[in-house]
Design a protein around this motif. Structure first.
Motif: not given
Length: 355
Positions: A326-347
């Motif tokens: 997490x970057x702040x109280x509610x939003x992911x860091x860019x690294x966080x977003x990349x880790x999330x979207x890496x899981x979702x990229x193939x689907x």
């Protein structure tokens, strides 16, 4: 999505229901990047998970903090209206389509739509009117429709188009003073029904494929984990996401709607910040800090980037955002977003026929 307009209401909602890779410094983003390898044009709707500059810059406040340091601190220290240290979800969706970043913001349109698309999302938005005054999902789709009808968005723009609908819970702000369980459940129905309505409107106005976020595990956001010293997720908060997501999935049944794909943020976030102890999620191990933010306000009711009357910092900033989900109280860091979207990229790519 903003802290006060999302998490407190969702937490209140659930209480009532249950009672019944650190990115290096780099140039600031261009208008959209010079990559032209993509097949789809991208149109983005929703809130701060996807906003790339639609909120106007004003004096520093919780709702304008995305235009001030330390936001954008890993983008050559140039805040770009994104609620992160660098990129957000819409940028990473655009990269899946062969672009460099999300398309230009609607407020910069100047009677022209970039061939790669347009971003209508605005931080703090919901499907209904919210206290922040951010444009509703309905208003965002109205703006899109108007540009289609006047020919600004052309048939060529729409021929191979994908929309991202990123709604993250701001609507529940209005429930903070409501104690009737039936009213709570009814409002969840209203929110998800309106989301489904706007998805159908996008299709009827020419969008080919539509990606719809479900609700992430809000009980794991730092604002709800801070009271417990960032040690555990809030069960009640996460149950709220479960209720919302169940309703949304019923209303947008992909067995009937082959142009809709549910972007399962809930599972992708949970695999990192709240993994099943019986499952192996290697990506979770890359984040030393899963429930605490990189940028933390000194005051639990404050915000990242807040300044005192004398200009002093009222927040602390970590040295390596790559180690924080997490970057702040509610939003992911860019690294966080990349880790999330890496899981979702193939689907997502399979849905779009890009694999």
């Amino acid at each position: 999505m903003a802290k006060l307009s999302l998490l407190l209401p969702v937490a209140c909602l659930i209480l009532f229901v249950l009672n019944a890779a650190h990115v290096g410094a780099r140039p600031a983003p261009a208008d959209f990047g010079d990559s032209d390898n993509g097949f789809y044009s991208l149109f983005v709707f929703g809130d701060s998970f996807a906003d790339t500059g639609n909120l106007p810059k004003s004096d520093l406040s919780e709702m304008s903090r995305e235009w001030y340091y330390p936001y954008g601190s890993d983008w050559d220290n140039q805040p770009t209206g994104r609620f992160s240290n660098a990129m957000v979800q819409s940028d990473l969706i655009a990269q899946m389509l062969g672009r460099n970043e999300a398309p230009p913001a609607y407020r910069r349109r100047d009677n022209y739509v970039h061939p790669h698309g347009m971003n209508f999302a605005a931080g703090g938005a919901g499907v209904f009117s919210v206290p922040s005054g951010a444009p509703t999902l309905d208003s965002q789709v109205d703006n899109f429709r108007d540009l289609v009808q006047d020919g600004t968005i052309t048939r060529r723009n729409l021929r191979n188009s994908v929309a991202l609908v990123a709604i993250s819970g701001n609507d529940y702000a209005r429930l903070s003073n409501v104690s009737n369980t039936d009213q709570m459940v009814e409002f969840i129905e209203d929110v998800t029904t309106e989301m489904a309505k706007q998805v159908h409107r996008l299709k009827n106005n020419g969008v080919s494929k539509i990606l719809v976020n479900n609700l992430h595990p809000v009980g794991c956001t730092p604002w709800l984990t801070r009271p417990g010293n960032y040690s555990d997720c809030s069960f009640r908060g996460n149950m709220g996401s479960y209720i919302h997501n169940g309703n949304l999935e019923k209303k947008l049944n992909t067995s009937d709607l082959d142009y809709v794909f549910h972007v399962d943020l809930n599972t992708a976030f949970s695999n990192i910040v709240n993994p099943n102890p019986n499952a192996k999620h290697e990506m979770s191990k890359t984040f030393k800090h899963k429930l605490s933010p990189c940028c933390e306000s000194f005051d639990p009711n404050g915000y990242c980037g807040q300044k005192g009357d004398n200009g002093e910092d009222l927040y602390s900033l970590c040295d390596n955002p790559d180690k924080y989900f997490y970057w702040d109280d509610v939003h992911p860091t860019e690294a966080g977003w990349k880790a999330v979207m890496k899981q979702l990229e193939d689907p997502i790519k399979n849905f779009l026929g890009l694999n």
